[in-house]
Structures are given as C-alpha cells and as structure tokens.
Design an enzyme around this catalytic site. Structure first.
Site, PDB file in Angstrom:
ATOM      1  N   GLY A 254      19.991  63.379  52.110  1.00 14.25           N
ATOM      2  CA  GLY A 254      20.580  62.360  52.982  1.00 14.25           C
ATOM      3  C   GLY A 254      21.917  61.862  52.485  1.00 14.25           C
ATOM      4  O   GLY A 254      22.908  61.866  53.214  1.00 14.25           O
ATOM      5  N   GLU A 291      22.017  53.608  49.265  1.00 17.56           N
ATOM      6  CA  GLU A 291      22.979  54.142  48.291  1.00 17.56           C
ATOM      7  C   GLU A 291      23.765  53.005  47.650  1.00 17.56           C
ATOM      8  O   GLU A 291      24.043  53.027  46.454  1.00 17.56           O
ATOM      9  CB  GLU A 291      23.929  55.154  48.938  1.00 17.56           C
ATOM     10  CG  GLU A 291      23.245  56.312  49.668  1.00 17.56           C
ATOM     11  CD  GLU A 291      22.161  57.013  48.877  1.00 17.56           C
ATOM     12  OE1 GLU A 291      22.237  57.042  47.645  1.00 17.56           O
ATOM     13  OE2 GLU A 291      21.199  57.528  49.506  1.00 17.56           O
TER      14      GLU A 291
HETATM   15  N1  TRP Z   1      19.750  60.066  44.703  1.00 19.90           N
HETATM   16  C1  TRP Z   1      19.812  60.426  46.094  1.00 19.90           C
HETATM   17  C2  TRP Z   1      19.215  59.257  46.852  1.00 19.90           C
HETATM   18  O1  TRP Z   1      18.058  58.975  46.796  1.00 19.90           O
HETATM   19  C3  TRP Z   1      19.062  61.674  46.389  1.00 19.90           C
HETATM   20  C4  TRP Z   1      19.847  62.932  46.425  1.00 19.90           C
HETATM   21  C5  TRP Z   1      20.935  63.172  47.131  1.00 19.90           C
HETATM   22  C6  TRP Z   1      19.532  64.160  45.830  1.00 19.90           C
HETATM   23  N2  TRP Z   1      21.322  64.479  47.004  1.00 19.90           N
HETATM   24  C7  TRP Z   1      20.470  65.089  46.214  1.00 19.90           C
HETATM   25  C8  TRP Z   1      18.528  64.569  45.010  1.00 19.90           C
HETATM   26  C9  TRP Z   1      20.421  66.411  45.821  1.00 19.90           C
HETATM   27  C10 TRP Z   1      18.485  65.884  44.588  1.00 19.90           C
HETATM   28  C11 TRP Z   1      19.428  66.806  44.992  1.00 19.90           C
HETATM   29  O2  TRP Z   1      19.838  58.500  47.438  1.00 19.90           O
HETATM   30 ZN    ZN Z   2      17.913  56.997  46.247  1.00 21.82          ZN
END
Ligand code: TRP
Ligand code: ZN
Length: 853
Positions: A254, A291
C-alpha cells in the site's frame, strides 16, 4: 532449502554506524552508487555487509585506501572484510557499486515506475542498492546527493542544497536503512504548510504526475488531519521542515513510511468522485494517517529485528483505526474492522500459515507482513488498553515515547512500559504475542428464576497450530451487558477478565431472564460458541446499546440461515423478519443498516461450516447466499424501494461518513432489488450516477446478472487511460461474475493487451479477484486453481513478493472434498516443482502444502 532465521539467534552488530553518506548518479541501466559508512568497532569480529546479487562492485576502500582483495570475500549475499584489515580507531568504509533500476521488476530496492525513479527498502531492499548492514537495529544519520537531469529530486530529511541536475538532502534523525528513500521524476505537487504545536513550520507536498494533480488534494487534507490528530491525541509532533508524499503506479504494497518521504501506491493517493469510490477515499485517509503515524511508531522508535514487526505495525494500525473512528463513525469503523479481521486474520489463524503476532522463525521476512502481524497486532493493543484503562494506556504510551525515543525495541520493551506505568503483571497477557491461533470461547448460561440469578460459565480453548501443539489459557477481556426482555439495558458494559480455562460469573437481583450482550465492542479476537435462540438474537438486533454486538446479532441470524440453506435447508425466515424492524426504522443510521444487510461472505460461511465439523460445498454456499438475498428482497420489496429512493444523496459529492453511509445503504438495496427488477435500477444508476461509488455498485449488479456488456464498453471508452479505474474494470468482471463464467472471463481478460500483469495492482485485480469469487476459484474441475497457479508461476521470477503473497489464496485448500483437495494439491505441487522458484514463494507453498499431510 532456504535458511531459517530464529528470534533466539539475535546478536548486536559489532560496530557503531554513526553516519552514512550516499551519492547517486541515476541512469536506467547503470546507476552508480557511492557510499561512505562511518564506523567504530564495538565488539570483535569481521565487517559483514549485506548486498544483493544485482550489485556490480566497482571499488571498496577503508579510510580512502583500496582494500587488499585477500581480506575480502563476497558470497551468498554477504561481503566479509577480515578483522585484520580493519583499524581499531573509527574508520570510513567506502564502496562504489553499479545497479540497473530499469531491470528491477521485483520493485524492491531502486527501480523505475513509469519513468519515475523510486525506492522500496523495507524490509531488506536497501541491500539491492549497496553494501550495508541491512538490519533495523543499525541506525545512522544520512546525507544523500542525487545527480539526475529529471526536475524533482527527493530523499529523506531536509533539503540542504541543489543546483541544475543535482540535489542534496540531510536527515538528522538516525534511522535504519529500511527507511531510506529516493525519488527522481517529472513530478508536480499540491502543497500546503502545517505549523506544529511548538511552532515548527512544515512544508507539505503530495507529488504526482502533472496530469494527476487534480486528484491529489484529498490526500493532502488527510495528511493535515493526521498531523493535527497525532498532536491532540498522542502528543506527537512532526520533526522535520518538510514532509513529502510521492505516488507511484508500480508498488508492491500500500505505502511506505520512509522518513520524511513517504512513497505510496497511487491507488492510495489519487481520488476524484468520478474515479474513486467512498471506500477508496476512506482507505486513502487511513493509509495517509498510518504512514504519517509511523514517524513516531516505527521511525523514531523502530524494531530491534524483524521478529518485532508488530511492535510498529500493530501499534500503527491501532492508531490509524482510532483516527478513522474519530474522523468518521466509531461504531461503523469497529464493525468494518471486525469484518476484515475475521475475513483475513481468522482465516490465516485457522490454516497452515497460522503464526503468532510475534513469530519466532521465518525464511523470508516479506512473507510475514500479514493480517496477524498487522490486524491482530492491533487487536492485542486494543485488549491491552481495555485491561489497563484509557488513563493507563496514555501513561504507558507517554513512557514508551519518553524511554525509547531513538531506539530499536522489542515486544518485551513494549510490555515493560505497560507494567511500569500501570503496575499490572502482563506475564499471561504476553501469550497473545507468542501464541498463534484464535481462541474459541464457549458460553453456557444458567438462569435461576427463583433467585433472580444469571450464571455465565465460560470455557476457552485454542486448537493447535503449526509448530505449537499446546495452547495454555490466555487472559481474555470479555465485555458483557444484559438486556431485559422488553429491550432495556439492565446491566451496562462490564469487562470480565477471564484468565483460566474455565471460569464463571454470577449476576444477582435480576427481575427476569435477561439476554446477554456478549463480547461488546468485539473486546477480544476470539470466536464465540453459545446457545441462543432466534428470538433473543432478534431482541439484541433490535435493542442492544452496543453497536457491534447489535450488528453481530443480525450477522449471526444471517449466518444460521446461510449454513442451514447451504446444507439443503429452506430459507430461515428469522433473519428476514428481524430485518423488517430495522428497515422500517427511519431513524436508524444508514451505514449501520447497510452493514447488517451485507450478508456473511461465502468464505465466512465456509469457515463456519468447517467449524461445525462438516465439509463446505462452495457452489451450495453461493446458491444459499443468492437465495437468501432473493428471499429478503421478496419479503421487503416495498421498503427497500423506498430506501433506494430516499438514499439518493442530493447536492455535491463528499466522501464523508454521512454521504458514504447513505450510498452504501442505497447500493445494498439496489443489489437486493435487482433480484426483482431485472437490473432496471442498476442500468439507470450506471447511466445516471455522477460518482464512481454508485456506478461501480451498479456495474457489479449488472455483471452478476450477465447484463454488463454495454456498461463495460462504456467504462473502457471513458477511462482507458486511467489505470486505477481500469483495475476496477478488470476486477469487477471476475469478482462479481456468476461462478460458472468467471474462470472463462478471467482467461479472456488475461489475454488482453492491457492486462499489464507486471503491475501489481493490475495482477491483483484479475488474479486475486478471481480467487475472491470462491465458487469460481474452487470450481470442481480445478480450472480456477489452474488459472491462478499458471499466473503465479509466470509472475514469480518477475516479482516474487507479489507471487508469494497471492499464493495465500490457496490457504483454505484442505477444507474441501477429496476431489477438490486433489486438484488444489496438483496445482500447488506444480508451483513447488518450478526450477528456481523464489525463496518467497517456495516458503509459502511448502507451508501451505504441509497442511495436507
Ligand atoms: N511498512 C509498510 C507499512 O505498513 C509496509 C510496506 C510497504 C512493505 N512496502 C513494503 C513491507 C514492501 C514489505 C515490503 O506501512
Ligand atoms: Zn505500517
């Protein structure tokens, strides 16, 4: 066989990394990355850095001198420099590597999306950019220079200098590599400013392609609301001079919380009434908030290792859920969250992929960005809050931010702040983090009319999950209330804290047998088994003061009807009858009524049939749902017709709770009425509606009726150039299609030139879309399984993360009859047998197959 990593193997990195400097000369085929790592030894050992197979290493130096190749080994994704080659004093390791962003189809590391350079480094993507200690507990300040002739050049932190063809950024907050980001492109922004509570003036930008500027405004508003909310509710302020958001079309998930430079899947940024639905708007608002909230829960305080992922994700989901409740309707939001939790997390917990919110081993961390880590992780925090109270929660969070700012933490650190702030022992509570599986809570009631006493006897048990045969009891907060037979609440909400395998509570002084309103607010992520008559359920649906429990009563009535019908019974009139009161209640919240009208999904009915020890028949379940819809329509045709007309929102479109609630009820009525009007209303609405919410709702009805050809042509003619709308065009044709035609339709669509399958959104729309139509995916001839398996095999070498993620559509394969199981096993085995299958997909498919014995 890929290597397994274990939680218990954690050891700190033997160096301190104080500062990182990076310089990029961007080029599609040969980007040059120069890096400087300022290091100080803290423990004995070699210098070991991570790096992907795509790095072409041009130079390696320590304190400016090339390293003797005799001291260097590159193997298995690691660069090892012997301790003998390292100074004792602080030193600088420098590297120059070359990478090829245009060839990066995995969308991990630095890649190109429609001419925009962008990065995705969580979880272990930075190693595809250069050699680095790619682990979240190694945190450094970053200074980044970008050379490129595209007009907009962005990285983390604050801009420090720029000129034609270059820019420099400085991020003063130490961060792990997974939060690094870089963007370069021909972009335009909608911009504003936000002044924080302590007076910092922050420049806000939402960057998109110039042609998309008119669809970026809503995201910017959501950002400002998020910033204000986090100050008001958590006392958290933003900490840089700029906050940039960039939308890209090719993105695996996302969105991503990179420090000061969030990168988003464009479907979670771009919205206009003509192209996005109410659900899209709500999701955009929630993910922008999610985010942004990571800036404190994730970035300022990060994870020690990836086993602790739910430390940041569970908490940040919990916070974004609170935000949405405050911005919209808390009652509706809670019910929506329960629906998704059951659909995704309970399903995961009941199958071969079950794992605790904090897993203790994995092969590929990208496979653990799951509903359990995210959504159950959030539920666990909701329980914690209920147990310690709102004040205790606030005190614990204040202590968390105070004590751990700038650190990389564990679930133990998290629980310790609650223990220290509230004095509560959380030893048993911790099982929610370490034990997989959904507890089953059984309630037996005993009513003593003479004594006016109600006794509630609870028993809890959790079925074994892979690798965890024994499940000791957990603490379960059970919120209950009591409703009298005339509909009054005779006991307001009380939280019973169950700690044993069996426990009972007595309520005295009751005038007559009350009805128990159970698990109010969905106070714990458990399944419930209780004996309760239809009349009592109908009473709760009519009178419960807790909106979730009220909705659940209706949902249970619908479920009883569907389970009986799917096993050959007649339509049960109880649900239809109970609906009558609600449909005629002009004062009822339309969004709530729409939720009650939304029947349990086919997948949920199947899960319930399995829980009752039988084998579900996907076609019979589909037919039962159709028949129940037709029955409701026939019983309530008049009032549904009036609701349909009354829920026609006047005035300009707004994606707010009131309008979207009205539209969701209108579309629920439309869908039911289409069983009687042959699709006339849907056709008229497709032609007449000015917003995508109603148009797509109408289109889904037409697709189900097999009457959508003209509307689909119309949509394609109008929106051929809009990828997000065309994703809906692909998706609706398979999700809403009658199961008999869906697989053939999917094949036909997959052959089209505009089935741009390397784009994750498009791939998901069609392939996961088909799997979301259970009677089609589980077609008895195996054609659904084969279609999905063929495409996963094709996608795997191109984008292993998405292939692995979508393989979860098979996670329920063992629930079906022997013939279907045989066909699913054959499809899965075909995937497993592919030579060179990615570590991502091979881990998933072998876990899924293991369930078959
Ligand atoms: N940290 C991101 C979220 O939860 C998740 C995320 C975005 C992600 N792109 C990714 C996790 C690619 C693994 C791989 O908002
Ligand atoms: Zn997150």
């Amino acid at each position: 066989m890929a290597e397994t990593r274990y939680l218990t193997d954690y050891t700190p990195w033997p160096f301190a990394l104080t500062a990182t400097r990076l310089a990029f000369r961007l080029d599609p085929a040969a980007t040059v990355v120069r890096s400087e790592l300022h290091l100080t030894r803290t423990a004995p050992g070699a210098l070991v850095l991570d790096g992907g197979a795509g790095l072409v290493t041009r130079a390696l130096a320590i304190d400016g001198a090339a390293i003797d190749p005799a001291h260097v080994a590159i193997a298995g994704g690691r660069l090892t420099i012997d301790a003998a080659a390292l100074p004792d004093a602080p030193f600088v390791f420098a590297a120059e590597v070359e990478i090829a962003p245009a060839a990066n189809t995995a969308l991990e590391g630095l890649y190109l999306s429609g001419g925009i350079y962008c990065t995705q480094c969580e979880a272990e993507g930075f190693r595809h950019i250069t050699w680095y200690p790619d682990r979240p507990d190694v945190m450094a300040t970053f200074r980044v220079r970008v050379d490129c002739d595209l007009p907009v050049l962005l990285s983390n932190g604050n801009p420090v200098a720029s000129g034609p063809g270059w820019a420099e950024w400085d991020d003063p907050w130490p961060k792990p590599a997974y939060l690094f980001a870089l963007v370069a492109g021909d972009l335009a922004a909608v911009s504003d400013r936000f002044v924080t509570r302590s007076g910092r003036d922050v420049a806000l930008n939402v960057w998109v392609r110039p042609a998309d500027l008119d669809r970026a405004g809503f995201a910017l508003e959501a950002l400002k609301n998020s910033m204000r909310w986090d100050e008001d509710v958590y006392g958290r302020e933003y900490d840089l001079d700029v906050f940039n958001i960039v939308a890209v079309d090719d993105f695996n998930m996302g969105a991503m919380e990179n420090k000061g430079l969030n990168i988003f899947n464009s479907r979670l940024v771009l919205a206009s009434p003509e192209t996005a639905t109410d659900t899209d708007y709500e999701r955009i608002e929630a993910v922008i908030a999610h985010e942004y909230f990571h800036n404190w829960t994730g970035n300022r305080i990060t994870c020690r290792d990836w086993f602790q992922l739910c430390l940041k994700e569970g908490l940040t989901v919990f916070r974004d859920q609170q935000f949405t409740s405050d911005m919209r309707s808390a009652a509706v939001k809670r019910i929506e969250d329960v629906v998704t939790l059951r659909a995704r997390q309970f399903r995961e917990d009941a199958g071969p992929l079950a794992h605790p919110p904090r897993p203790d081993h994995y092969q590929e961390i990208n496979n653990f960005y799951t509903a359990t880590v995210y959504e159950k992780g959030a539920e666990v925090i909701g329980m914690l809050r209920r147990l310690v109270g709102d004040d205790g929660y606030r005190a614990a969070l204040d202590l968390y931010f105070d004590r751990h700012d700038g650190q990389a933490c564990t679930i133990e650190d998290w629980l310790a702040v609650f223990q220290d702030a509230t004095g509560r022992d959380l030893g048993q509570f911790k099982r929610w983090y370490t034990d997989a599986g959904t507890p089953r809570l059984r309630l037996a009631e005993d009513w003593d009319a003479d004594a006016g006493r109600l006794t509630l006897r609870f028993a809890q048990s959790t079925a074994p999950t892979p690798g965890q045969p024994d499940k000791p009891p957990r603490v379960i907060p059970i919120a209950v209330g009591l409703i009298s037979q005339n509909g009054d609440e005779v006991l307001p909400t009380q939280v019973l804290e169950m700690t044993g395998a069996e426990q009972e509570w007595r309520f005295d002084g009751l005038g007559g047998r009350p009805v128990v309103s159970l698990l109010r607010g969905f106070s714990a992520p458990v399944t419930v088994e209780r004996r309760i008559g239809r009349a009592d359920r109908a009473l709760l649906l009519a009178h419960d003061t807790d909106p979730y429990a009220r909705w659940q009563a209706g949902h249970d009535l619908a479920m009883e009807a569907l389970v009986a019908m799917a096993q050959g019974g007649e339509p049960d009139p109880a649900f239809s009858q109970a609906l009558g009161g609600l449909l005629h209640d002009a004062g009822a919240d339309p969004a709530f009524v729409a939720l009650v009208l939304r029947l349990p999904s086919e997948d949920e009915v199947a899960a319930e049939i399995v829980a009752r020890g039988a084998v579900p028949d996907p076609n019979a379940i589909h037919r039962a749902r159709e028949a129940l819809g037709a029955d409701i329509a026939a019983q309530h045709a008049d009032v549904l017709g009036r609701i349909y007309d009354r829920m026609n929102v006047a005035g300009p479109y707004a994606p707010d709770a009131a309008q979207s609630g009205a539209r969701s009820l209108r579309l629920a009525a439309l869908s039911l009425l289409s069983r009687l009007d042959g699709g006339d209303r849907a056709r008229a609405l497709w032609d007449g509606a000015g917003n995508m919410t109603e148009r797509l709702g109408a289109l889904a009805v037409l697709v189900r009726l097999g009457l959508a050809d003209a509307a689909l042509d119309d949509m394609r003619a109008q929106f051929a150039g809009n990828r997000l709308v065309m994703d809906k065009w692909f998706g609706v044709q398979v999700t809403a299609a009658p199961p008999e035609t869906a697989v053939a339709t999917a094949r036909r669509l997959a052959a089209r030139d505009d089935f741009d399958w390397q784009n994750p959104n498009r791939f998901r729309a069609l392939v996961a879309g088909l799997a979301a139509n259970p009677a089609a995916f589980h077609a008895a001839d195996g054609s659904g399984y084969d279609f999905v398996a063929d495409w996963l095999i094709r996608l795997d070498p191109v984008n292993p993360q998405i292939a692995a993620r979508l393989s979860t559509v098979f996670e329920t394969w063992t629930r079906h009859d022997a013939a279907r199981r045989g066909r699913a096993r054959a499809a899965l085995s075909r995937i497993a047998a592919v030579a060179g299958l990615s570590r991502n997909t091979s881990e998933m498919v072998s876990r899924i197959l293991a369930a078959g014995g």
